[in-house]
Design a protein around this motif. Structure first.
Motif, PDB file in Angstrom:
ATOM      1  N   THR A   1       0.850  -1.205   0.000  1.00  0.00           N
ATOM      2  CA  THR A   1       0.000   0.000   0.000  1.00  0.00           C
ATOM      3  C   THR A   1       0.887   1.258   0.000  1.00  0.00           C
ATOM      4  N   ILE A   2       1.300   1.721   1.179  1.00  0.00           N
ATOM      5  CA  ILE A   2       2.004   3.004   1.223  1.00  0.00           C
ATOM      6  C   ILE A   2       3.357   2.951   0.500  1.00  0.00           C
ATOM      7  N   ASN A   3       4.092   1.838   0.657  1.00  0.00           N
ATOM      8  CA  ASN A   3       5.396   1.790  -0.022  1.00  0.00           C
ATOM      9  C   ASN A   3       5.239   1.657  -1.533  1.00  0.00           C
ATOM     10  N   GLY A   4       4.216   0.955  -1.960  1.00  0.00           N
ATOM     11  CA  GLY A   4       3.928   0.875  -3.399  1.00  0.00           C
ATOM     12  C   GLY A   4       3.547   2.247  -3.949  1.00  0.00           C
ATOM     13  N   ALA A   5       2.774   2.987  -3.159  1.00  0.00           N
ATOM     14  CA  ALA A   5       2.386   4.344  -3.578  1.00  0.00           C
ATOM     15  C   ALA A   5       3.628   5.211  -3.759  1.00  0.00           C
ATOM     16  N   TYR A   6       4.560   5.108  -2.808  1.00  0.00           N
ATOM     17  CA  TYR A   6       5.801   5.898  -2.903  1.00  0.00           C
ATOM     18  C   TYR A   6       6.580   5.531  -4.176  1.00  0.00           C
ATOM     19  N   ALA A   7       6.601   4.254  -4.515  1.00  0.00           N
ATOM     20  CA  ALA A   7       7.352   3.806  -5.700  1.00  0.00           C
ATOM     21  C   ALA A   7       6.734   4.319  -7.002  1.00  0.00           C
ATOM     22  N   MET A   8       5.559   4.971  -6.898  1.00  0.00           N
ATOM     23  CA  MET A   8       4.942   5.624  -8.067  1.00  0.00           C
ATOM     24  C   MET A   8       4.828   7.129  -7.851  1.00  0.00           C
ATOM     25  N   ASN A   9       5.430   7.601  -6.778  1.00  0.00           N
ATOM     26  CA  ASN A   9       5.319   9.017  -6.427  1.00  0.00           C
ATOM     27  C   ASN A   9       3.861   9.429  -6.209  1.00  0.00           C
ATOM     28  N   LEU A  10       3.088   8.527  -5.632  1.00  0.00           N
ATOM     29  CA  LEU A  10       1.667   8.785  -5.387  1.00  0.00           C
ATOM     30  C   LEU A  10       1.345   8.762  -3.897  1.00  0.00           C
ATOM     31  N   GLN A  11       2.386   8.896  -3.069  1.00  0.00           N
ATOM     32  CA  GLN A  11       2.180   8.756  -1.617  1.00  0.00           C
ATOM     33  C   GLN A  11       1.294   9.841  -1.021  1.00  0.00           C
ATOM     34  N   ASP A  12       1.114  10.962  -1.737  1.00  0.00           N
ATOM     35  CA  ASP A  12       0.222  12.003  -1.209  1.00  0.00           C
ATOM     36  C   ASP A  12      -1.236  11.762  -1.581  1.00  0.00           C
ATOM     37  N   LYS A  13      -1.469  10.799  -2.462  1.00  0.00           N
ATOM     38  CA  LYS A  13      -2.830  10.577  -2.961  1.00  0.00           C
ATOM     39  C   LYS A  13      -3.455   9.264  -2.521  1.00  0.00           C
ATOM     40  N   VAL A  14      -2.633   8.233  -2.390  1.00  0.00           N
ATOM     41  CA  VAL A  14      -3.168   6.885  -2.112  1.00  0.00           C
ATOM     42  C   VAL A  14      -2.265   6.138  -1.121  1.00  0.00           C
ATOM     43  N   GLY A  15      -2.631   4.921  -0.775  1.00  0.00           N
ATOM     44  CA  GLY A  15      -1.748   4.059   0.021  1.00  0.00           C
ATOM     45  C   GLY A  15      -2.030   4.019   1.504  1.00  0.00           C
ATOM     46  N   SER A  16      -2.951   4.864   1.993  1.00  0.00           N
ATOM     47  CA  SER A  16      -3.305   4.794   3.416  1.00  0.00           C
ATOM     48  C   SER A  16      -4.671   5.435   3.629  1.00  0.00           C
ATOM     49  N   ILE A  17      -5.242   5.162   4.784  1.00  0.00           N
ATOM     50  CA  ILE A  17      -6.494   5.825   5.196  1.00  0.00           C
ATOM     51  C   ILE A  17      -6.071   7.108   5.900  1.00  0.00           C
ATOM     52  N   THR A  18      -6.081   8.187   5.134  1.00  0.00           N
ATOM     53  CA  THR A  18      -5.624   9.491   5.628  1.00  0.00           C
ATOM     54  C   THR A  18      -6.565  10.544   5.059  1.00  0.00           C
ATOM     55  N   LYS A  19      -6.951  11.511   5.890  1.00  0.00           N
ATOM     56  CA  LYS A  19      -7.859  12.564   5.401  1.00  0.00           C
ATOM     57  C   LYS A  19      -7.244  13.261   4.196  1.00  0.00           C
ATOM     58  N   GLY A  20      -8.043  13.467   3.170  1.00  0.00           N
ATOM     59  CA  GLY A  20      -7.572  14.160   1.970  1.00  0.00           C
ATOM     60  C   GLY A  20      -7.071  13.223   0.886  1.00  0.00           C
ATOM     61  N   LYS A  21      -6.819  11.958   1.251  1.00  0.00           N
ATOM     62  CA  LYS A  21      -6.389  11.011   0.201  1.00  0.00           C
ATOM     63  C   LYS A  21      -7.602  10.486  -0.555  1.00  0.00           C
ATOM     64  N   LEU A  22      -7.376   9.980  -1.749  1.00  0.00           N
ATOM     65  CA  LEU A  22      -8.461   9.425  -2.555  1.00  0.00           C
ATOM     66  C   LEU A  22      -9.124   8.265  -1.830  1.00  0.00           C
ATOM     67  N   ALA A  23     -10.451   8.187  -1.961  1.00  0.00           N
ATOM     68  CA  ALA A  23     -11.185   7.075  -1.349  1.00  0.00           C
ATOM     69  C   ALA A  23     -11.121   5.869  -2.281  1.00  0.00           C
ATOM     70  N   ASN A  24      -9.915   5.328  -2.428  1.00  0.00           N
ATOM     71  CA  ASN A  24      -9.696   4.084  -3.167  1.00  0.00           C
ATOM     72  C   ASN A  24      -9.604   2.982  -2.116  1.00  0.00           C
ATOM     73  N   LEU A  25     -10.667   2.193  -2.037  1.00  0.00           N
ATOM     74  CA  LEU A  25     -10.834   1.321  -0.871  1.00  0.00           C
ATOM     75  C   LEU A  25     -11.197  -0.104  -1.250  1.00  0.00           C
ATOM     76  N   ILE A  26     -10.772  -1.022  -0.380  1.00  0.00           N
ATOM     77  CA  ILE A  26     -11.219  -2.414  -0.463  1.00  0.00           C
ATOM     78  C   ILE A  26     -12.123  -2.666   0.741  1.00  0.00           C
ATOM     79  N   VAL A  27     -13.299  -3.224   0.495  1.00  0.00           N
ATOM     80  CA  VAL A  27     -14.141  -3.718   1.592  1.00  0.00           C
ATOM     81  C   VAL A  27     -14.039  -5.236   1.533  1.00  0.00           C
ATOM     82  N   THR A  28     -13.613  -5.838   2.631  1.00  0.00           N
ATOM     83  CA  THR A  28     -13.422  -7.294   2.614  1.00  0.00           C
ATOM     84  C   THR A  28     -14.750  -8.022   2.841  1.00  0.00           C
ATOM     85  N   LYS A  29     -14.705  -9.328   2.624  1.00  0.00           N
ATOM     86  CA  LYS A  29     -15.814 -10.175   3.067  1.00  0.00           C
ATOM     87  C   LYS A  29     -15.747 -10.231   4.592  1.00  0.00           C
TER      88      LYS A  29
END
Ligand code: NIG
Ligand code: FE
Length: 413
Positions: free
Chosen positions: A356-384
């Motif tokens: 998640t967060i380290n993969g985001a960094y490897a794309m220079n996307l750490q400010d947008k995705v990779g964690s549940i943080t206010k202001g980040k994109l709501a790109n989410l997995i809901v599990t079973k």
């Protein structure tokens, strides 16, 4: 549009502050909130916390996820998912004992994929690729890097990059594009590798810059492909036109590619199945993300990246699929996370951080995705309904995903 997710059994990868990446011992900590709520406002995460503090106001939509967990989508920082056709005949050849390198030396491998791609129209290539993109979205990936490198001519490399651009325009998933013209030396340049590199630099890079077709530049630094000097040359040429470096390195041999990557301040060094002591040392005190690709090791039967040693030496690590027709015909990050735990002895916490967060960094996307943080994109997995997040890597070959959301919207099949 405000959506409330309520009664979340466990909200995973919660980071109050934006972080860049995690290394060493910090990778073993995965912050969560049990019995949580999460609020999404339009495309982004606007609030979260314990259910007892859930705001009582009205929402446009309320989703009750009792018994289920929510985590940020996977961030797959290394794929080649734009390709034409498949290479299942090489797969059978390998079962019969011919090695991956022997197949490549006989005109198979990357050159085989290039021949197919050159003969495929841009529309057809788009249609084949979008099926793969949709497939990985349903497998929980919310950000992906896609490389060129199966074109190996000016027209075909640009065709690949234009297909990536079109995917980016048409899908809500975050996409970063990488120019990997130096993936293999095409037959026309068999005895003129430097001429091929010069063509990449003089003919293709200016168009990439003009049409803004790539974010990163990559090269396959490996015996029989491109040398350390070639790598240095390509990384420098990329930098001139604003492309940040990434390298395919240490997959079969350790030849000094990591050191040249460090010199050129690349963003990531990917593969790393063969590591010498000095390679670990070179990465220390840098901002470079090592990237492991365990499903490539699985498929080719080559060693796994020494993840345990990388992390124990205090380095960071990201996990990615390497989705491509030759060495990893799978874009399943759930399998990657499982394999990382089973084969590389990463803990579930380390594997989820890496994916998640380290993969985001490897794309220079750490400010947008990779964690549940206010202001980040709501790109989410809901599990079973699952008992603990350990079940995610435990249930290998399967996945625990019930729903996926990109930019706050559910992506239905
Ligand atoms: O990352 N190692 C180089 N490139 C790809 C595989 C290329 C292929 O076999 O088509 C990889 O594994
Ligand atoms: Fe790759």
């Amino acid at each position: 549009m405000r959506t409330l997710f309520k009664n979340i059994k466990e909200l995973i990868q919660v980071r109050e502050e934006k972080i860049t990446f995690l290394s060493g011992a910090a990778m073993s900590i995965l912050p969560t909130i049990k019995n949580a709520f999460l609020i999404v406002e339009n495309e982004t995460i606007s609030d979260f916390g314990k259910m007892e503090n859930c705001p009582k106001e009205n929402f446009d939509k309320t989703i009750d996820v009792t018994g289920k967990m929510v985590l940020p989508s996977w961030c797959d920082s290394h794929t080649h998912l734009v390709f034409a056709g498949n290479r299942e005949s090489e797969f059978v050849d390998r079962i019969k004992g011919i090695s991956y390198q022997e197949i490549a030396n006989n005109g198979g491998g990357i050159l085989n994929s290039a021949k197919k791609l050159q003969a495929t129209s841009e529309d057809e290539l788009y249609n084949q690729s979008k099926v793969r993109l949709e497939e990985i979205i349903h497998l929980g990936t919310g950000a992906v890097e896609i490389k060129s490198g199966y074109g190996l001519t000016k027209d075909a490399e640009l065709k690949m990059l234009r297909v990536i651009k079109k995917l980016k325009e048409n899908y809500p998933i975050e996409i970063k594009a990488t120019f990997l013209g130096a993936h293999a030396v095409p037959s026309e340049f068999k005895y003129n590798k430097s001429g091929y590199l010069q063509m990449l630099i003089d003919d293709i890079l200016p168009t990439i810059k003009k049409e803004n077709l790539a974010d990163f530049i990559d090269i396959f630094c490996e015996t029989g492909y491109f040398s350390v000097d070639d790598t240095n040359k390509i990384l420098k040429a990329g930098k001139e036109v604003g492309l940040v470096g990434k390298i395919h390195v240490n997959q079969f041999n350790s030849i000094g590619g990591i050191q040249v990557g460090v010199e050129n301040k690349v963003l990531s060094v990917d593969h790393l199945e063969e590591m010498r002591e000095e390679d670990f040392e070179a990465l220390k005190n840098t901002k470079i993300m090592p990237v492991a690709l365990p499903s490539c090791s699985y498929f080719l039967g080559i060693p796994y990246t020494p993840a345990r040693k990388i992390i124990d030496e205090g380095l960071p690590l990201a996990l990615a699929t390497d989705y491509n027709p030759g060495s990893t015909p799978s874009g399943n990050m759930n399998f990657v996370v499982s394999s990382a735990c089973i084969k590389m002895k990463m803990t579930p916490e380390e594997a989820i951080n890496a994916a998640t967060i380290n993969g985001a960094y490897a794309m220079n996307l750490q400010d947008k995705v990779g964690s549940i943080t206010k202001g980040k994109l709501a790109n989410l997995i809901v599990t079973k309904e699952i008992n603990s997040y350990h079940f995610i890597p435990y249930s290998f070959g399967n996945h625990c995903i019930e729903k996926v959301f990109l930019k706050g919207k559910e992506i239905k099949k």
